[in-house]
Design a protein around this motif. Structure first.
Motif, PDB file in Angstrom:
ATOM      1  N   GLY A 183       0.021   4.829  -1.703  1.00  0.00           N
ATOM      2  CA  GLY A 183       0.249   5.939  -2.084  1.00  0.00           C
ATOM      3  C   GLY A 183       1.357   6.802  -2.064  1.00  0.00           C
ATOM      4  O   GLY A 183       1.939   7.327  -2.654  1.00  0.00           O
ATOM      5  N   SER A 184       2.431   5.914  -1.359  1.00  0.00           N
ATOM      6  CA  SER A 184       4.206   6.774  -1.399  1.00  0.00           C
ATOM      7  C   SER A 184       4.108   5.819  -2.271  1.00  0.00           C
ATOM      8  O   SER A 184       5.045   6.295  -3.272  1.00  0.00           O
ATOM      9  N   ALA A 202      -3.311   6.009 -13.715  1.00  0.00           N
ATOM     10  CA  ALA A 202      -2.657   5.303 -13.322  1.00  0.00           C
ATOM     11  C   ALA A 202      -2.501   4.947 -11.952  1.00  0.00           C
ATOM     12  O   ALA A 202      -2.410   3.240 -11.278  1.00  0.00           O
ATOM     13  N   ALA A 203      -2.487   6.177 -11.281  1.00  0.00           N
ATOM     14  CA  ALA A 203      -2.456   6.421  -9.885  1.00  0.00           C
ATOM     15  C   ALA A 203      -3.309   5.735  -9.220  1.00  0.00           C
ATOM     16  O   ALA A 203      -2.994   5.166  -7.849  1.00  0.00           O
ATOM     17  N   ALA A 204      -4.458   5.617  -9.185  1.00  0.00           N
ATOM     18  CA  ALA A 204      -5.778   4.776  -8.766  1.00  0.00           C
ATOM     19  C   ALA A 204      -5.368   3.247  -8.757  1.00  0.00           C
ATOM     20  O   ALA A 204      -5.929   2.918  -7.654  1.00  0.00           O
ATOM     21  N   PHE A 205      -5.403   3.378  -9.928  1.00  0.00           N
ATOM     22  CA  PHE A 205      -4.814   2.038 -10.259  1.00  0.00           C
ATOM     23  C   PHE A 205      -3.299   1.143  -9.353  1.00  0.00           C
ATOM     24  O   PHE A 205      -3.758  -0.299  -8.661  1.00  0.00           O
ATOM     25  N   VAL A 209      -4.733  -1.216  -6.505  1.00  0.00           N
ATOM     26  CA  VAL A 209      -4.240  -2.635  -6.511  1.00  0.00           C
ATOM     27  C   VAL A 209      -2.793  -3.098  -5.744  1.00  0.00           C
ATOM     28  O   VAL A 209      -2.855  -4.312  -4.997  1.00  0.00           O
ATOM     29  N   GLY A 210      -2.095  -2.153  -5.313  1.00  0.00           N
ATOM     30  CA  GLY A 210      -1.080  -2.466  -3.973  1.00  0.00           C
ATOM     31  C   GLY A 210      -1.933  -2.150  -2.344  1.00  0.00           C
ATOM     32  O   GLY A 210      -1.837  -3.295  -1.846  1.00  0.00           O
ATOM     33  N   ALA A 285       5.666  -3.596  -6.635  1.00  0.00           N
ATOM     34  CA  ALA A 285       4.330  -3.369  -5.690  1.00  0.00           C
ATOM     35  C   ALA A 285       3.878  -3.194  -5.336  1.00  0.00           C
ATOM     36  O   ALA A 285       3.495  -2.530  -5.897  1.00  0.00           O
ATOM     37  N   GLY A 286       2.205  -3.992  -5.689  1.00  0.00           N
ATOM     38  CA  GLY A 286       1.319  -3.541  -5.148  1.00  0.00           C
ATOM     39  C   GLY A 286       0.952  -2.599  -5.968  1.00  0.00           C
ATOM     40  O   GLY A 286       0.282  -1.834  -6.471  1.00  0.00           O
ATOM     41  N   GLY A 287       1.303  -2.885  -7.803  1.00  0.00           N
ATOM     42  CA  GLY A 287       1.324  -2.876  -9.034  1.00  0.00           C
ATOM     43  C   GLY A 287       1.682  -1.451  -9.195  1.00  0.00           C
ATOM     44  O   GLY A 287       1.127  -1.036  -9.841  1.00  0.00           O
ATOM     45  N   HIS A 288       2.544  -1.836  -9.488  1.00  0.00           N
ATOM     46  CA  HIS A 288       3.843  -0.218  -8.896  1.00  0.00           C
ATOM     47  C   HIS A 288       5.202  -0.834 -10.043  1.00  0.00           C
ATOM     48  O   HIS A 288       5.804  -1.427  -9.507  1.00  0.00           O
ATOM     49  N   ARG A 289       5.405  -0.080 -10.953  1.00  0.00           N
ATOM     50  CA  ARG A 289       5.945  -0.549 -11.753  1.00  0.00           C
ATOM     51  C   ARG A 289       7.515  -0.451 -11.715  1.00  0.00           C
ATOM     52  O   ARG A 289       7.619   0.787 -10.298  1.00  0.00           O
TER      53      ARG A 289
END
Length: 371
Positions: A183-184, A202-205, A209-210, A285-289
């Motif tokens: 979430g951070s 997008a945030a939920a995805f 994944v993270g 990291a964890g699905g974060h671009r």
């Protein structure tokens, strides 16, 4: 002496690794020339870029609280494994020629930095080989962290009670930690680059994944390092069958693995992306671009294939409708009798007034009588 040397080599290797990975993932100008900027290479980096610096910091704190503890060697071995896995992945991207069109002095400089990181792991591996066995201790890493905070004069009574409650539910503790970190990262990305036209999805995805990626890392790490032990005086709980535990862990680990190899899986399934579809979902990291790869970044990238113009698309649809209408007229003429010949001349633009297939144009002019 060998023990101290192993810790020093571990810190040096972790520092070199962190500098290279942060440069090639968090700075757009540098990432553009990185051979390992895409999946599946980026998926491995996403799993190790947070693990190595966090574990190095935890090793430093624990070495301050319990100097000479043999458990520190276990953490150093995990750091060595993470650095080696990342180095092998990055060298694989270089070997296959990923982004070879960007090969220049900038990319060669990144490859030289990768060579430095790879060489920094060699002294660590030799020092750990001669350091001896690493035994598990009686305290976990959370207890040592709270002891370090208490040495600084900060009251930790409430934190000790929270830690004791989390020791009774370690899986819940891992899920809460993974959700907080994911979430951070998603919030930081939303503030920095944005999450595209659909920020909630997008945030939920990214969070899902993270969480699955971090759970896939925390479970084996806790089993090997003892990050969070059992509560004092607690009895052995009823454990699930090994098949059920393996199935649950496999379901969590399969999410980041599937996203990392989505291109290959799509090729095997003969799947074609839609024009303008998000090409970089799940990166980071964890699905974060990374910066510059927010949701919809491919739509904003000038080098990406542009979306079709709505006016041009409508014009193509109208032309397609006219062609279909013309074929229908010819088919009706064949059934009722010979169709009237088309007076179009090859190489000359048709006259709208003489076009019998244009529904919106004027009616066809009558043929001039022969004299």
């Amino acid at each position: 002496m060998t023990f101290i040397r192993a810790l020093r080599c571990c810190m040096a290797s972790a520092a070199a690794f962190t500098v290279l990975i942060l440069l090639t993932t968090q700075f757009r100008a540098v990432r553009a020339y990185s051979p390992w900027q895409d999946d599946p290479y980026d998926a491995v980096i996403s799993a190790t870029e947070l693990l190595v610096p966090a574990l190095a910091l935890a090793l430093a704190i624990r070495a301050w609280v319990r100097p000479g503890s043999a458990e520190l060697l276990r953490g150093a071995r995990v750091v060595l494994t993470a650095v080696a896995a990342t180095a092998v992945t990055c060298w694989a991207s270089v070997a296959v020629g990923a982004h070879a069109d960007m090969r220049g002095w900038r990319q060669l400089l990144l490859i030289a930095g990768l060579a430095v990181v790879t060489l920094s792991a060699v002294p660590l591996a030799l020092a750990l080989r001669h350091a001896g066995p690493a035994a598990r201790g009686h305290t976990d890493w959370v207890e040592d962290f709270l002891a370090a905070v208490q040495r600084l004069g900060i009251p930790v009574a409430w934190a000790c009670r929270v830690a004791e409650a989390l020791r009774r539910h370690r899986i819940i503790a891992a899920i809460l930690l993974a959700t907080a970190v994911s979430g951070s990262l998603a919030s930081a990305e939303a503030i920095g680059d944005g999450l595209g036209p659909q920020p909630v999805q997008a945030a939920a995805f990214r969070v899902v994944v993270g969480v699955t990626l971090l759970i896939a890392l925390l479970v084996p790490l806790n089993a090997y390092l003892g990050l969070l032990g059992r509560a004092q005086g607690s009895t052995e709980p009823r454990r699930r069958p090994p098949v059920v535990r393996a199935a649950l862990y496999g379901a969590a680990a399969s999410v980041p693995v599937t996203i990392a190899f989505r291109d290959g899986i799509g090729y095997l399934l003969d799947y074609c992306r839609l024009p303008g579809a998000d090409q970089s979902a799940g990166r980071g990291a964890g699905g974060h671009r990374r910066p510059g790869h927010a949701a919809g970044a491919d739509l904003q990238d000038p080098q990406a294939a542009p979306l079709p113009d709505p006016d041009r698309a409508a014009a193509r649809a109208r032309r397609a409708g006219r062609r279909i209408s013309g074929r229908g007229d010819r088919a009706e003429g064949t059934a009722a009798g010979p169709a009237r010949p088309d007076r179009r001349v090859r190489g000359r633009a048709p006259d709208p007034g003489m076009d019998r297939h244009q529904p919106d144009g004027p009616p066809r002019a009558a043929a001039r009588p022969a004299t």
